[in-house]
Design a protein around this motif. Structure first.
Motif, PDB file in Angstrom:
ATOM      1  N   THR A  74       6.343 -14.571   9.609  1.00  0.00           N
ATOM      2  CA  THR A  74       6.790 -13.774  10.757  1.00  0.00           C
ATOM      3  C   THR A  74       8.030 -14.431  11.340  1.00  0.00           C
ATOM      4  OG1 THR A  74       4.529 -13.066  11.280  1.00  0.00           O
ATOM      5  CG2 THR A  74       6.183 -12.855  13.017  1.00  0.00           C
ATOM      6  N   ALA A  75       9.095 -13.643  11.510  1.00  0.00           N
ATOM      7  CA  ALA A  75      10.321 -14.122  12.137  1.00  0.00           C
ATOM      8  C   ALA A  75      10.390 -13.576  13.552  1.00  0.00           C
ATOM      9  CB  ALA A  75      11.538 -13.666  11.348  1.00  0.00           C
ATOM     10  N   TYR A  76      10.990 -14.367  14.444  1.00  0.00           N
ATOM     11  CA  TYR A  76      11.020 -13.998  15.862  1.00  0.00           C
ATOM     12  C   TYR A  76      12.453 -13.874  16.365  1.00  0.00           C
ATOM     13  CZ  TYR A  76       6.080 -15.247  15.735  1.00  0.00           C
ATOM     14  OH  TYR A  76       4.740 -15.300  15.427  1.00  0.00           O
ATOM     15  N   ARG A  77      12.590 -13.092  17.413  1.00  0.00           N
ATOM     16  CA  ARG A  77      13.895 -12.887  18.026  1.00  0.00           C
ATOM     17  C   ARG A  77      14.473 -14.232  18.484  1.00  0.00           C
ATOM     18  NH1 ARG A  77      16.374  -8.494  19.481  1.00  0.00           N
ATOM     19  NH2 ARG A  77      14.487  -7.262  19.077  1.00  0.00           N
ATOM     20  N   GLY A  78      15.764 -14.420  18.175  1.00  0.00           N
ATOM     21  CA  GLY A  78      16.447 -15.644  18.575  1.00  0.00           C
ATOM     22  C   GLY A  78      16.428 -16.742  17.533  1.00  0.00           C
ATOM     23  N   GLU A  79      15.714 -16.535  16.424  1.00  0.00           N
ATOM     24  CA  GLU A  79      15.655 -17.559  15.374  1.00  0.00           C
ATOM     25  C   GLU A  79      16.802 -17.398  14.377  1.00  0.00           C
ATOM     26  OE1 GLU A  79      11.158 -19.046  14.589  1.00  0.00           O
ATOM     27  OE2 GLU A  79      11.646 -17.093  13.722  1.00  0.00           O
ATOM     28  N   ALA A  80      17.230 -18.516  13.823  1.00  0.00           N
ATOM     29  CA  ALA A  80      18.116 -18.528  12.667  1.00  0.00           C
ATOM     30  C   ALA A  80      17.346 -19.211  11.543  1.00  0.00           C
ATOM     31  CB  ALA A  80      19.414 -19.271  12.957  1.00  0.00           C
ATOM     32  N   ILE A  81      17.067 -18.470  10.486  1.00  0.00           N
ATOM     33  CA  ILE A  81      16.169 -18.936   9.434  1.00  0.00           C
ATOM     34  C   ILE A  81      16.945 -19.091   8.125  1.00  0.00           C
ATOM     35  CG2 ILE A  81      14.095 -18.408   8.115  1.00  0.00           C
ATOM     36  CD1 ILE A  81      13.138 -16.740  10.489  1.00  0.00           C
ATOM     37  N   ARG A 207      36.613 -25.223   5.009  1.00  0.00           N
ATOM     38  CA  ARG A 207      35.679 -25.764   5.992  1.00  0.00           C
ATOM     39  C   ARG A 207      35.927 -25.182   7.377  1.00  0.00           C
ATOM     40  NH1 ARG A 207      30.782 -26.613   7.169  1.00  0.00           N
ATOM     41  NH2 ARG A 207      30.438 -28.171   8.787  1.00  0.00           N
ATOM     42  N   GLN A 208      37.190 -24.897   7.691  1.00  0.00           N
ATOM     43  CA  GLN A 208      37.515 -24.344   9.001  1.00  0.00           C
ATOM     44  C   GLN A 208      36.858 -22.979   9.180  1.00  0.00           C
ATOM     45  OE1 GLN A 208      41.715 -23.960   9.729  1.00  0.00           O
ATOM     46  NE2 GLN A 208      41.444 -23.392  11.861  1.00  0.00           N
ATOM     47  N   PHE A 209      36.892 -22.152   8.129  1.00  0.00           N
ATOM     48  CA  PHE A 209      36.250 -20.845   8.225  1.00  0.00           C
ATOM     49  C   PHE A 209      34.737 -20.995   8.309  1.00  0.00           C
ATOM     50  CE2 PHE A 209      34.255 -17.065   6.353  1.00  0.00           C
ATOM     51  CZ  PHE A 209      34.760 -16.096   7.210  1.00  0.00           C
ATOM     52  N   GLN A 210      34.177 -21.940   7.586  1.00  0.00           N
ATOM     53  CA  GLN A 210      32.736 -22.172   7.642  1.00  0.00           C
ATOM     54  C   GLN A 210      32.301 -22.563   9.054  1.00  0.00           C
ATOM     55  OE1 GLN A 210      31.431 -24.858   4.571  1.00  0.00           O
ATOM     56  NE2 GLN A 210      32.624 -23.831   2.995  1.00  0.00           N
ATOM     57  N   ILE A 211      33.102 -23.393   9.714  1.00  0.00           N
ATOM     58  CA  ILE A 211      32.781 -23.802  11.083  1.00  0.00           C
ATOM     59  C   ILE A 211      32.816 -22.595  12.015  1.00  0.00           C
ATOM     60  CG2 ILE A 211      33.599 -25.132  13.064  1.00  0.00           C
ATOM     61  CD1 ILE A 211      34.544 -27.264  11.044  1.00  0.00           C
ATOM     62  N   ARG A 212      33.852 -21.749  11.857  1.00  0.00           N
ATOM     63  CA  ARG A 212      33.935 -20.544  12.684  1.00  0.00           C
ATOM     64  C   ARG A 212      32.735 -19.634  12.428  1.00  0.00           C
ATOM     65  NH1 ARG A 212      39.358 -20.087  10.925  1.00  0.00           N
ATOM     66  NH2 ARG A 212      38.961 -18.063   9.947  1.00  0.00           N
ATOM     67  N   SER A 213      32.327 -19.532  11.166  1.00  0.00           N
ATOM     68  CA  SER A 213      31.194 -18.678  10.808  1.00  0.00           C
ATOM     69  C   SER A 213      29.907 -19.192  11.441  1.00  0.00           C
ATOM     70  CB  SER A 213      31.037 -18.615   9.286  1.00  0.00           C
ATOM     71  OG  SER A 213      32.205 -18.101   8.690  1.00  0.00           O
ATOM     72  N   GLU A 214      29.721 -20.505  11.364  1.00  0.00           N
ATOM     73  CA  GLU A 214      28.511 -21.092  11.948  1.00  0.00           C
ATOM     74  C   GLU A 214      28.476 -20.885  13.466  1.00  0.00           C
ATOM     75  OE1 GLU A 214      28.938 -25.039  10.526  1.00  0.00           O
ATOM     76  OE2 GLU A 214      28.467 -24.504   8.449  1.00  0.00           O
ATOM     77  N   GLU A 215      29.620 -21.017  14.110  1.00  0.00           N
ATOM     78  CA  GLU A 215      29.686 -20.778  15.554  1.00  0.00           C
ATOM     79  C   GLU A 215      29.362 -19.328  15.878  1.00  0.00           C
ATOM     80  OE1 GLU A 215      33.622 -21.986  16.540  1.00  0.00           O
ATOM     81  OE2 GLU A 215      33.125 -24.129  16.671  1.00  0.00           O
ATOM     82  N   ARG A 216      29.861 -18.413  15.046  1.00  0.00           N
ATOM     83  CA  ARG A 216      29.598 -16.992  15.288  1.00  0.00           C
ATOM     84  C   ARG A 216      28.117 -16.674  15.097  1.00  0.00           C
ATOM     85  NH1 ARG A 216      29.387 -12.920  18.150  1.00  0.00           N
ATOM     86  NH2 ARG A 216      29.489 -10.879  17.155  1.00  0.00           N
ATOM     87  N   ILE A 217      27.470 -17.296  14.123  1.00  0.00           N
ATOM     88  CA  ILE A 217      26.041 -17.076  13.923  1.00  0.00           C
ATOM     89  C   ILE A 217      25.256 -17.525  15.145  1.00  0.00           C
ATOM     90  CG2 ILE A 217      24.019 -17.828  12.593  1.00  0.00           C
ATOM     91  CD1 ILE A 217      25.795 -17.843  10.121  1.00  0.00           C
ATOM     92  N   GLU A 219      26.345 -17.515  18.169  1.00  0.00           N
ATOM     93  CA  GLU A 219      26.570 -16.496  19.197  1.00  0.00           C
ATOM     94  C   GLU A 219      25.691 -15.279  18.946  1.00  0.00           C
ATOM     95  OE1 GLU A 219      30.672 -15.514  19.261  1.00  0.00           O
ATOM     96  OE2 GLU A 219      31.342 -17.548  19.714  1.00  0.00           O
ATOM     97  N   LEU A 220      25.574 -14.867  17.679  1.00  0.00           N
ATOM     98  CA  LEU A 220      24.749 -13.705  17.338  1.00  0.00           C
ATOM     99  C   LEU A 220      23.293 -13.938  17.732  1.00  0.00           C
ATOM    100  CD1 LEU A 220      26.225 -12.805  13.843  1.00  0.00           C
ATOM    101  CD2 LEU A 220      26.324 -11.385  15.891  1.00  0.00           C
ATOM    102  N   ARG A 221      22.834 -15.159  17.572  1.00  0.00           N
ATOM    103  CA  ARG A 221      21.448 -15.482  17.928  1.00  0.00           C
ATOM    104  C   ARG A 221      21.204 -15.288  19.423  1.00  0.00           C
ATOM    105  NH1 ARG A 221      20.253 -21.355  15.934  1.00  0.00           N
ATOM    106  NH2 ARG A 221      18.371 -20.955  17.143  1.00  0.00           N
ATOM    107  N   LYS A 222      22.217 -15.558  20.242  1.00  0.00           N
ATOM    108  CA  LYS A 222      22.051 -15.432  21.685  1.00  0.00           C
ATOM    109  C   LYS A 222      21.931 -13.972  22.111  1.00  0.00           C
ATOM    110  CE  LYS A 222      24.807 -19.590  22.662  1.00  0.00           C
ATOM    111  NZ  LYS A 222      26.078 -20.081  23.257  1.00  0.00           N
ATOM    112  N   HIS A 223      22.674 -13.108  21.434  1.00  0.00           N
ATOM    113  CA  HIS A 223      22.771 -11.718  21.880  1.00  0.00           C
ATOM    114  C   HIS A 223      21.949 -10.759  21.033  1.00  0.00           C
ATOM    115  CE1 HIS A 223      26.001 -12.981  24.521  1.00  0.00           C
ATOM    116  NE2 HIS A 223      26.621 -13.531  23.499  1.00  0.00           N
TER     117      HIS A 223
END
Length: 271
Positions: A74-81, A207-217, A219-223
């Motif tokens: 079971t996955a829950y809201r707000g998780e990154a799995i 690596r710069q794009f990977q860092i931006r992607s991780e930051e965006r993920i 943010e997605l978890r918050k909203h």
């Protein structure tokens, strides 16, 4: 008394969590061509289809692959799995089932909201420009034309497509695989999702794009709801996910906190 109160508090926290995905004893089986000489013609293919229809089985020369075997979680809201495991362990197949693209042979998949699957092979139109694909991709995700227009520059800037020239105005077929994957991720990440599944998208780009992607993920978890990430990069899994599912040969071997599961996986695999 203090112990009882602590247990009560933990139960309350568990009850407050909102499930977004439930996999209940999911089995996924598909049929593939077993190969063999002289089997490439259209006539041979038609013959195999007819034989399969008559027998109701896989047919001669075909074999059944049990790709996912009794997976439950079971996955829950707000998780990154994160999903980890060796090649062919069933990670991508499981995501496709959650997205509704592969029907389970048995078991059930329940989702709260609309799952969105983003992979390096996600469909964009190679003959259209990057600009047109941004518009069509945004509309396909349910964004209005106004929303796409508002976020267009942000999507292009995030992807880095134009860092070395005006590539966004060129057809997608002129892009490298890394450029195309970055644009796919940027389009998908422009919208908050109930359940967002990312299949190897962070493995492309610098690596710069990977860092931006991780930051965006993050943010997605918050909203939004839940983010699933399939990646062979343990670093990306550690930086992005708070929970990990470890699959091997279609079976769920371990489900728990990222550090705990990753350590067990690295010990077993020697990575």
């Amino acid at each position: 008394m203090a112990v009882a109160e602590d247990i009560k508090d933990r139960v309350a926290v568990e009850d407050a969590r909102i499930p977004t995905v439930i996999c209940d004893d999911v089995h996924i089986v598909y049929t593939v061509n077993g190969g063999g000489g002289g089997r490439g013609s259209a006539t041979a293919a038609l013959s195999r289809i007819v034989k399969r229809d008559k027998t109701g089985g896989a047919g001669r020369g075909m074999r059944r692959v049990h790709a996912v075997k009794g997976v439950s979680f079971t996955a829950y809201r707000g998780e990154a799995i994160g999903l980890i495991g060796s090649n062919g362990s069933g990670k991508s197949t499981l995501l496709r089932a959650i997205a509704g693209l592969l029907p389970p042979e048995s078991g059930r998949v329940y989702t709260d909201g609309q799952p969105s699957l983003l992979g390096v092979n996600a469909a964009l139109m190679n003959d259209l420009t990057g600009e047109r694909n941004v518009i069509l991709g945004g509309l396909a995700m349910g964004m209005s034309r106004e929303e796409v227009k508002e976020r267009y520059e942000e999507i292009v800037d995030f992807s880095g497509i134009n860092d070395k020239g005006d590539f966004i105005s060129l057809p997608m077929r002129t892009y490298s695989s890394g450029m195309a994957a970055r644009l796919r991720f940027s389009i998908a990440a422009a919208k908050d999702h109930d359940v967002l599944m990312i299949d190897e998208a962070l493995a492309t780009g610098d690596r710069q794009f990977q860092i931006r992607s991780e930051e965006r993920i993050r943010e997605l978890r918050k909203h939004a709801g839940t983010v699933f990430l399939v990646s062979h990069s343990i670093g990306s899994i550690r930086d992005t996910c708070d929970r990990v599912l470890w699959l091997e040969r279609g079976e769920l071997l371990m489900d728990g906190p990222t550090d705990e599961v990753v350590k067990a996986y690295q010990k077993e695999s020697g990575r």
